[in-house]
Design a protein around this motif. Sequence first.
Motif, PDB file in Angstrom:
ATOM      1  N   SER A 351       2.837 -21.757  -4.411  1.00  0.00           N
ATOM      2  CA  SER A 351       1.644 -22.167  -3.657  1.00  0.00           C
ATOM      3  C   SER A 351       0.379 -21.476  -4.158  1.00  0.00           C
ATOM      4  O   SER A 351      -0.589 -21.349  -3.405  1.00  0.00           O
ATOM      5  CB  SER A 351       1.853 -21.870  -2.162  1.00  0.00           C
ATOM      6  OG  SER A 351       2.018 -20.473  -1.936  1.00  0.00           O
ATOM      7  N   GLU A 353      -2.246 -22.087  -5.929  1.00  0.00           N
ATOM      8  CA  GLU A 353      -3.585 -22.687  -5.922  1.00  0.00           C
ATOM      9  C   GLU A 353      -4.099 -22.981  -4.514  1.00  0.00           C
ATOM     10  O   GLU A 353      -5.224 -23.459  -4.361  1.00  0.00           O
ATOM     11  CB  GLU A 353      -3.585 -24.002  -6.720  1.00  0.00           C
ATOM     12  CG  GLU A 353      -3.245 -23.839  -8.192  1.00  0.00           C
ATOM     13  CD  GLU A 353      -1.773 -24.025  -8.484  1.00  0.00           C
ATOM     14  OE1 GLU A 353      -1.394 -24.075  -9.675  1.00  0.00           O
ATOM     15  OE2 GLU A 353      -0.975 -24.112  -7.510  1.00  0.00           O
ATOM     16  N   CYS A 354      -3.298 -22.710  -3.487  1.00  0.00           N
ATOM     17  CA  CYS A 354      -3.626 -23.181  -2.135  1.00  0.00           C
ATOM     18  C   CYS A 354      -4.719 -22.363  -1.454  1.00  0.00           C
ATOM     19  O   CYS A 354      -5.013 -21.228  -1.821  1.00  0.00           O
ATOM     20  CB  CYS A 354      -2.369 -23.169  -1.272  1.00  0.00           C
ATOM     21  SG  CYS A 354      -1.153 -24.402  -1.761  1.00  0.00           S
ATOM     22  N   SER A 355      -5.274 -22.978  -0.414  1.00  0.00           N
ATOM     23  CA  SER A 355      -6.179 -22.275   0.509  1.00  0.00           C
ATOM     24  C   SER A 355      -5.331 -21.660   1.609  1.00  0.00           C
ATOM     25  O   SER A 355      -4.515 -22.342   2.241  1.00  0.00           O
ATOM     26  CB  SER A 355      -7.173 -23.256   1.119  1.00  0.00           C
ATOM     27  OG  SER A 355      -7.822 -22.671   2.238  1.00  0.00           O
ATOM     28  N   LEU A 360      -0.855 -25.049   5.313  1.00  0.00           N
ATOM     29  CA  LEU A 360      -0.539 -25.886   4.159  1.00  0.00           C
ATOM     30  C   LEU A 360      -0.476 -27.364   4.516  1.00  0.00           C
ATOM     31  O   LEU A 360      -0.609 -28.224   3.641  1.00  0.00           O
ATOM     32  CB  LEU A 360       0.775 -25.428   3.536  1.00  0.00           C
ATOM     33  CG  LEU A 360       0.731 -24.026   2.911  1.00  0.00           C
ATOM     34  CD1 LEU A 360       2.118 -23.607   2.456  1.00  0.00           C
ATOM     35  CD2 LEU A 360      -0.244 -23.969   1.755  1.00  0.00           C
ATOM     36  N   ASN A 365      -5.130 -28.679   1.659  1.00  0.00           N
ATOM     37  CA  ASN A 365      -3.988 -28.383   0.788  1.00  0.00           C
ATOM     38  C   ASN A 365      -3.154 -29.627   0.486  1.00  0.00           C
ATOM     39  O   ASN A 365      -1.946 -29.545   0.252  1.00  0.00           O
ATOM     40  CB  ASN A 365      -3.111 -27.311   1.444  1.00  0.00           C
ATOM     41  CG  ASN A 365      -3.790 -25.958   1.483  1.00  0.00           C
ATOM     42  OD1 ASN A 365      -4.292 -25.485   0.473  1.00  0.00           O
ATOM     43  ND2 ASN A 365      -3.826 -25.344   2.658  1.00  0.00           N
ATOM     44  N   PHE A 368      -0.789 -29.764  -2.715  1.00  0.00           N
ATOM     45  CA  PHE A 368       0.456 -29.005  -2.566  1.00  0.00           C
ATOM     46  C   PHE A 368       1.371 -29.678  -1.555  1.00  0.00           C
ATOM     47  O   PHE A 368       2.594 -29.750  -1.761  1.00  0.00           O
ATOM     48  CB  PHE A 368       0.166 -27.572  -2.134  1.00  0.00           C
ATOM     49  CG  PHE A 368       1.399 -26.731  -1.971  1.00  0.00           C
ATOM     50  CD1 PHE A 368       1.989 -26.117  -3.060  1.00  0.00           C
ATOM     51  CD2 PHE A 368       2.006 -26.578  -0.728  1.00  0.00           C
ATOM     52  CE1 PHE A 368       3.145 -25.356  -2.920  1.00  0.00           C
ATOM     53  CE2 PHE A 368       3.158 -25.824  -0.575  1.00  0.00           C
ATOM     54  CZ  PHE A 368       3.724 -25.209  -1.668  1.00  0.00           C
ATOM     55  N   ARG A 369       0.791 -30.167  -0.474  1.00  0.00           N
ATOM     56  CA  ARG A 369       1.592 -30.847   0.544  1.00  0.00           C
ATOM     57  C   ARG A 369       2.331 -32.042  -0.059  1.00  0.00           C
ATOM     58  O   ARG A 369       3.522 -32.247   0.189  1.00  0.00           O
ATOM     59  CB  ARG A 369       0.681 -31.304   1.681  1.00  0.00           C
ATOM     60  CG  ARG A 369       1.427 -31.925   2.869  1.00  0.00           C
ATOM     61  CD  ARG A 369       0.438 -32.446   3.887  1.00  0.00           C
ATOM     62  NE  ARG A 369      -0.305 -33.592   3.356  1.00  0.00           N
ATOM     63  CZ  ARG A 369      -1.458 -34.024   3.860  1.00  0.00           C
ATOM     64  NH1 ARG A 369      -2.030 -33.386   4.868  1.00  0.00           N
ATOM     65  NH2 ARG A 369      -2.053 -35.083   3.343  1.00  0.00           N
ATOM     66  N   ASP A 386       5.603 -17.975  -2.193  1.00  0.00           N
ATOM     67  CA  ASP A 386       4.392 -18.040  -1.380  1.00  0.00           C
ATOM     68  C   ASP A 386       3.579 -16.760  -1.573  1.00  0.00           C
ATOM     69  O   ASP A 386       4.124 -15.712  -1.932  1.00  0.00           O
ATOM     70  CB  ASP A 386       4.774 -18.209   0.088  1.00  0.00           C
ATOM     71  CG  ASP A 386       3.615 -18.635   0.961  1.00  0.00           C
ATOM     72  OD1 ASP A 386       2.672 -19.258   0.445  1.00  0.00           O
ATOM     73  OD2 ASP A 386       3.666 -18.350   2.174  1.00  0.00           O
ATOM     74  N   ASN A 407       2.963 -22.103   8.333  1.00  0.00           N
ATOM     75  CA  ASN A 407       3.418 -22.354   6.965  1.00  0.00           C
ATOM     76  C   ASN A 407       4.928 -22.224   6.821  1.00  0.00           C
ATOM     77  O   ASN A 407       5.579 -23.030   6.145  1.00  0.00           O
ATOM     78  CB  ASN A 407       2.710 -21.418   5.989  1.00  0.00           C
ATOM     79  CG  ASN A 407       1.271 -21.832   5.735  1.00  0.00           C
ATOM     80  OD1 ASN A 407       0.820 -22.863   6.219  1.00  0.00           O
ATOM     81  ND2 ASN A 407       0.545 -21.027   4.983  1.00  0.00           N
ATOM     82  N   HIS A 487     -12.419 -20.793   0.991  1.00  0.00           N
ATOM     83  CA  HIS A 487     -11.119 -21.268   0.510  1.00  0.00           C
ATOM     84  C   HIS A 487     -10.021 -20.240   0.775  1.00  0.00           C
ATOM     85  O   HIS A 487      -8.884 -20.595   1.083  1.00  0.00           O
ATOM     86  CB  HIS A 487     -11.219 -21.570  -0.982  1.00  0.00           C
ATOM     87  CG  HIS A 487      -9.952 -22.069  -1.587  1.00  0.00           C
ATOM     88  ND1 HIS A 487      -9.544 -23.388  -1.471  1.00  0.00           N
ATOM     89  CD2 HIS A 487      -8.992 -21.449  -2.330  1.00  0.00           C
ATOM     90  CE1 HIS A 487      -8.396 -23.555  -2.100  1.00  0.00           C
ATOM     91  NE2 HIS A 487      -8.038 -22.399  -2.626  1.00  0.00           N
TER      92      HIS A 487
END
Length: 495
Positions: A351, A353-355, A360, A365, A368-369, A386, A407, A487
């Motif tokens: 994960s 690159e996620c915010s 999520l 996101n 990724f989702r 994670d 999450n 972010h």
Amino acid sequence: MMLRKTRILVLFAVLSLIAGYAQAETNDTVTIAQNGEAKAVIVLAADATEPERHAATELTGFLRQITGAKFEIQAPPAAGQSRLLVGPGAAKSAKADFSTDGLGSDGIVIRTVGDDLILAGGRPRGTLYAVYTFLEEHIGCRWWSSKASSIPVKPTLEIGRLNIRYMPPLEYRETFWFDSFDGNWSVRNKSNGNSERLDAKRGGKHIYQGFVHTFFPLIPPDKYFEDHPEWFSKIKGKRSHERTQLCLTNEEMRAELIKNLKERLRNNPAATIASVSQNDWHGNCQCSKCVAIEKEEGSPSGLMLRFVNAVSEDIEEEFPNVAISTLAYQYTRKPPKITKPRPNVIVRLCSIECSFSKPLADERNKKFRDDIVGWSKICNRLYIWDYTTNFRHYIMPHPNLLVLGPNVKFFVDHNVKGLFEQGAYTSNGAEMAELRAWVLAKLLWNPALDGQELIDEFIAGYYGPAGLHIKDYLQITHNAVEASGDHLGCFSQHT
């Protein structure tokens, strides 16, 4: 007339006996200690395993702290008194048909049978987890960190009827924070990942052969590139080993990698997982064969899976209990159209690159989702790597606490079987490190728990009277990141 009266009396006696038995089974309590005196014994079978013996020792020690009483450990049957039956072998003295079938290595049973209490589970760790779950959820023990705990004082200790059978949905649970590596903290909070210091008596753990980014450790460029440049990525028409990967369509390279991997596994017989995974950068091969497969699959992950599947098939006869782990990371994050992982392949989706200021499942996101939804449809052993800290500023505020619970639930709802929660792992002193490790451990064991309630519980138990001020501080930081729309990545420059 006399015969009729006799029948009525017999029927009344039978009904009274049944009613009394039912009442005893539903209303009675099991007395473990009274006024600082032990009223039960701990029972351990002669053939108990090392973790089960440690579970009995831990139960004895904590009950001594809680009640002030000294408890004996006896062999079955130890009849004539209330018994705390530790392990499957001891459990059979109260229930001959007791079974741990379906509990795997970590599942638990906590059950009262008459005046006895069964604390048992699957092997190797289930009985340990049954004891700690009993102490935690039914007596009130908490192990906040490696150095801080709350153990209640109850000279008289009674419990009501219990009938619990629980199998954790996550087979792999790792809270990768520095303090959580402590073996006692890990086993008491039911973590079982590669980095925890868990020896045999603490139930052991999942052990990796090579943890991640293993392409070049398995095919070292300084050993192979000069004679076999074709084993490495072709970039802009030229073979290179500078921040590149392996050429996954090269059969000779795969044979050598398998030979090297088997040698390492023979030297590490405790390993349950072996990593065959891309290096920690891009640079995947652009030769015509590799590009054609990636195009056919709609993602470089398709070529990766074909390669890893072949490796897993080649090793499974000699190493039937070892799974091959690979990554869905950076250029391989998108799932393929065609190839599916073999049963002995683990895919770890990252994960990175996620915010982390939003759950999520949030639209922020979405990419990724969509990826996790895709992987969940084709992968039976989907793990997640994670990220739960800011790796640029360990001690700076990182207001991600509100997304931890949602999450973990999101992961489990999408067929995830293992979670690696990477935090500040190099030293003590990171922002709210103990809080994050404890909350994550609770969520990984039982994703149905409420994340906010766990945060509140930790703050009250760990900080005591200062907890109100800690809550105010955390509320301010979380309100600030929400208002800013930041972010909040895991490599944020500023917070």
